[in-house]
Enzyme design. Structure first.
Site, PDB file in Angstrom:
ATOM      1  N   LYS A 107       1.189  -0.978   0.277  1.00 31.57           N
ATOM      2  CA  LYS A 107      -0.144  -0.042   0.359  1.00 31.57           C
ATOM      3  C   LYS A 107       0.795   1.139   0.327  1.00 31.57           C
ATOM      4  O   LYS A 107       0.073   2.476  -0.154  1.00 31.57           O
ATOM      5  CB  LYS A 107      -0.600  -0.130   0.811  1.00 31.57           C
TER       6      LYS A 107
HETATM    7  C1  PLP Z   1      -3.782  -4.625   1.716  1.00 33.64           C
HETATM    8  C2  PLP Z   1      -3.810  -5.926   1.428  1.00 33.64           C
HETATM    9  C3  PLP Z   1      -4.459  -7.109   0.061  1.00 33.64           C
HETATM   10  C4  PLP Z   1      -4.683  -6.895  -0.211  1.00 33.64           C
HETATM   11  O1  PLP Z   1      -5.888  -6.168  -1.375  1.00 33.64           O
HETATM   12  P1  PLP Z   1      -6.777  -5.249  -1.643  1.00 33.64           P
HETATM   13  O2  PLP Z   1      -6.007  -3.726  -2.665  1.00 33.64           O
HETATM   14  O3  PLP Z   1      -7.587  -4.449  -0.649  1.00 33.64           O
HETATM   15  O4  PLP Z   1      -7.531  -6.620  -2.381  1.00 33.64           O
HETATM   16  C5  PLP Z   1      -3.228  -8.107   0.214  1.00 33.64           C
HETATM   17  N1  PLP Z   1      -2.455  -8.918   1.459  1.00 33.64           N
HETATM   18  C6  PLP Z   1      -1.997  -6.882   2.301  1.00 33.64           C
HETATM   19  C7  PLP Z   1      -0.727  -7.432   2.796  1.00 33.64           C
HETATM   20  C8  PLP Z   1      -2.235  -5.972   1.781  1.00 33.64           C
HETATM   21  O5  PLP Z   1      -1.907  -5.347   2.688  1.00 33.64           O
END
Ligand code: PLP
Length: 433
Positions: A107
């Site tokens: 993210k």
């Molecule tokens: C947020 C997250 C996801 C999921 O991603 P999305 O875009 O919400 O599908 C998967 N793995 C980790 C480690 C995350 O922080």
């Protein structure tokens, strides 16, 4: 470039308005009016371009004239100051590591890009914008780091007391400056509920925006990953499939955007834990959201994925065309742990639980197509899930530098119990712009 609301009951808006609003007034998600594929020549020569050049080309049409070219180039450059390596796992399986950013979760890219866009829009404003976000763990850290020191933007993060890991808590609570952490006596859903209430509360006297993947400035930059991966593997002359560990389905939806821009992706696999709303939808043809269940891949504990509506829009709301290039499989914690062991013992690679779910999706897909190269996304560094990874694999994981540094810092958070505590805090002089 303008954006419309997927509820179709709000006026179309510019990139800037869509970023500042987060959600349209009719509560719909914003979606770009038009997607123009990039030149074939460009995609065929991807390895001749730097990541910054590729990212700029991919995002430019979506920003339009909201940000001048040179500024956007700087924002992109600043956002992408770390690596995105593809690591081979077995003959036709590889992983794309998305955890080399400051908080070691994927993210980071979206949060950094969004922070810089908001910072640009707000640089001459006296009224600050407040980013209000609820986190179950990873989002808060990435948002806090992404926005740290950005002028004109205050960040307020709500997290459930005792329900995030020590490392995650330190990432939220030790930064200071324009970042405030509120520790909520409750669970994640309570935090989320308070944030939603605040967005609808006309008595909050400051401008609020959200920083989760409903915001186009957090969602769209995730397209870059798929270009960066393709750039590293296309000389192998294999067809490319992506398996994406999915929770809110923002990341995989960005992958489909990359495909619309002309990136030759053969198939998408949305890999989930037992929160299996989308896998069930593909089988039954009925979309039935459910309350989320807790798992060891907790960043994907989502029962009603907010971005799935964008995926449906991209496939013209037609399930049969969706099924042609999009599959989705669910795996339980036992299967996830077994996969982690297999990847570690057989391939000598330490996955985190989310990556292991992605691996399982890749293996399921490969039962029907053994020849394509299947890339699963590693969305977090295993150190972020120490309490699962170490006992499952009987290993000690070395703490990376950027984590080690914060472990010694002092936690600073303000306890709140109820929505009126939050409201009082948001309206207090101390941080009012
Ligand atoms: C947020 C997250 C996801 C999921 O991603 P999305 O875009 O919400 O599908 C998967 N793995 C980790 C480690 C995350 O922080």
């Amino acid at each position: 470039m303008n954006y419309y609301s997927l509820h179709k009951k709000s006026p179309n808006v510019s990139f800037q308005e869509a970023v500042v609003n987060g959600l349209a007034p009719d509560r719909g998600l914003y979606f770009p009016e038009k997607i123009t594929p990039l030149a074939k020549e460009f995609i065929a020569n991807l390895d001749k371009y730097s990541n910054e050049e590729i990212a700029f080309k991919a995002i430019q049409q979506f920003v339009g004239d909201a940000i001048p070219k040179e500024t956007l180039q700087e924002i992109v450059k600043d956002t992408l100051s770390f690596d995105f390596p593809v690591v081979p796992i077995d003959e036709n399986t590889a992983t794309l590591e998305l955890f080399h950013g400051p908080t070691m979760a994927f993210k980071d890219v979206g949060a950094r890009f969004m922070a810089r866009c908001l910072g640009y829009f707000n640089k001459n404003n006296n009224a600050k914008v407040t980013v209000l976000v609820a986190t179950s763990g990873d989002t808060g850290g990435a948002v806090a780091h992404g926005f740290l020191g950005v002028k004109g933007v205050e960040v307020v993060i709500l997290y459930p007391s005792g329900k995030v890991s020590d490392i995650q808590e330190k990432q939220l609570t030790t930064l200071g400056q324009n970042i405030t952490a509120l520790e909520v006596e409750g669970v994640f859903d309570d935090c989320q509920e308070m944030v939603k209430t605040a967005f609808l509360d006309t008595e909050i006297n400051r401008v609020l925006t959200s920083a989760n993947s409903i915001n186009i400035a957090r969602w769209l930059p995730q397209m870059f990953y798929f270009f960066f991966a393709y750039k590293q593997v296309y000389k192998q002359h294999k067809e490319v499939v992506f398996s994406v560990p999915s929770g809110n389905f923002g990341n995989i939806c960005a992958g489909i955007m990359a495909q619309k821009l002309g990136l030759p992706i053969k198939h998408f696999v949305a890999s989930t834990n037992i929160n299996d709303t989308v896998p069930n939808y593909l089988v039954k043809g009925v979309y039935e959201p459910k309350p989320s269940k807790m798992t060891i891949s907790n960043a994907m504990d989502v029962g009603n994925p907010s971005n799935f509506i964008r995926i449906q829009e991209l496939y013209g709301n037609d399930i049969s065309s969706l099924r042609k290039t999009f599959s989705s499989y669910a795996f339980n914690d036992h299967e996830t742990r077994e996969a982690m062991k297999k990847i570690h013992q057989k391939e000598g690679y330490i996955p985190d639980p989310h990556g292991a779910v992605g691996y399982l999706g890749a293996k399921e897909y490969q039962k029907n197509d053994a020849d394509s190269l299947c890339i699963f996304l590693e969305t977090a560094h295993p150190v972020k899930f120490l309490d699962v990874v170490e006992p499952t694999l009987s290993v000690n994981i070395e703490i990376p530098k950027q984590i080690e540094e914060i472990l010694h810092k002092e936690k600073e958070a303000k306890f709140i119990n109820t929505y009126s505590d939050l409201k009082a805090f948001l309206n207090s002089e101390k941080i009012r712009a």
